[in-house]
Design an enzyme around this catalytic site. Sequence first.
Site, PDB file in Angstrom:
ATOM      1  N   TYR A 208       0.795  -1.671  -0.225  1.00 46.77           N
ATOM      2  CA  TYR A 208       0.379  -0.010  -0.168  1.00 46.77           C
ATOM      3  C   TYR A 208       1.017   1.385  -0.534  1.00 46.77           C
ATOM      4  CZ  TYR A 208      -4.275  -3.139   1.120  1.00 46.77           C
ATOM      5  OH  TYR A 208      -5.131  -4.233   1.302  1.00 46.77           O
TER       6      TYR A 208
ATOM      7  N   SER B  34     -14.018  -9.467  -2.402  1.00 46.09           N
ATOM      8  CA  SER B  34     -14.118 -10.061  -0.837  1.00 46.09           C
ATOM      9  C   SER B  34     -15.042 -10.018  -0.094  1.00 46.09           C
ATOM     10  CB  SER B  34     -12.719  -8.875  -0.079  1.00 46.09           C
ATOM     11  OG  SER B  34     -13.521  -7.892   0.204  1.00 46.09           O
TER      12      SER B  34
END
Length: 564
Positions: A2, A492
């Site tokens: 990230y 997800s």
Amino acid sequence: MYLGNPAPLPINSNPGMVFPPRKFTTVLDVSRFAARLLDAALSHKAVLDSRSLPTERATSREPGQPLCMSQYYRLLGVCRIPGKLRDSQYISSQPTVGEHPPEHVVVICRSQFYCVPVQAADRGRLNEDELCAQLLHILDDAPCLASPPPVGLLTSWRRPKWWEARETLRKEERNRRNLELIEHALLILCLDEPLPTTFNLRVQRGMKGHTAGGRDETNLALQMLHGGGSVHNSANRWFDKTIQLIISGDGACGLCYEHSPAEGVAVIQLVEQFLKHAESLPPTSEVPAACGSHLPPPERLEWILETEDHKRIEESALQLDNLIKDLDFQIYRYGGYGKEFIKSCHVSPDVYIQLALQLAYYKLNGRLTATYESASTRRFLLGRVDCIRSATPEALEWVAAMAQPKEGDELGNKKVTFQLVSDEVKLELWNNAVKEQTKEMVDNILGQGIDIHLLGLREAAKETSPTAASPLPEMFTDESYRIANRFLLSTSQVATTTDSFMGYGPVDPDGYGASYNPKPNSIVFCLSAFWSSETTSTTRFAQALEESLNSMQTFLAKPRQNSN
């Protein structure tokens, strides 16, 4: 990875979560509910500081294994810091046992920033009434002030641009102190104005879900995801902060969270704990006794800005508004059935829904694509996630069979009078696809996935092979590696114990984001894409999902009917 991504945080990285809406009738109701959330956060911080958070254990697939709890210690008092080439994180230091260091939260209301001390070394922790009184002061003060420069918009900018702007801000001592107060805060509380009911207005497919002030739940989700743009609540954010609790006067409430410190499971468990605390207490309309107390009012943070700073704010606003306009996002509640029916088919709900997503994508595109589904690797120290790759050869065989025409279908001007694949063969292909998807899932959570291992090797190679004379290994520059890691379907499961849900944006300009939350008799999908893509549409994807889930129910009900 990230911290190495230079893309803006809203939509591209930060998920948004919608809580069940509240019923507020007065500003006191808003401040009381917010105070109870903050009180719960302080209680949780005390548990963390005492190191008494119980260790969770796996409940399936080699149950009983301890799970790494490190993510839970990186939620409060944490902030992402922009960097020129790579971001970093501020993580508050762990106090010694028995120590109670000063704590504060930052409250943003109408783009005004307020610092609220919630625990002091000399007087201890503020109680609920005292917190409520501080919030009432803010809700009374902010509307009376002229609109401040929307500094929070800078956190929505591309990371190198925000780093440059932050470096300039830090040259002024007052700005530097403001930044430190925000970045070191326990969390941020955003007291929002409701988005207009016409914001992102579209026909809602599926079951009716949450509403607040006449707004549908797609509208609510967009408020949590990005704030609605520079003319609405996006300046009422600090997108770098790990936890931003969001409340608006019409009862909408939720969360925007920065993804780099932790996965959604840890965040959801934390905020649902806050919600349960708030809901466990009886409603009250009493004005807090602390309103007349000796507590000083919250400190309002003021900025010293130059012409260059204002220009940067304008540029960041334009970039964010364009990004928001391009987002194709909707909440789709499928009401045909939920995990109760799926379990009756002796299939994991996660496996089932993943295959439904594959079928929906195939219906629209005539092929499968690299699919990302997060798999928790918390059985390992500091484990985060690996990637369950759902687009298996077995899934392709099954979806191709399911998508083929059957007797009675029309092809052009002719009706199909034959069935290409029998139900018996489809069932066999289904069982093969389920078996492979289950194996892929189990392999990943037990540390046998491939993606994190390859990622580690690639990053290590970058450190040792940075030049043309010493290039990356061919594997990492091969076209097949690029294709395999271009996830046009990013998914997800984000299960909740309350009627909350979490969504996020796609990770590719031509891709979909698809989170899902299976309930006993329904499934909540958060679907995202970009309007600028010529190949994606959440409306078409929701329709394909509905058709897929319906056909799967019909298909799987037949064997049981025949057995009866």
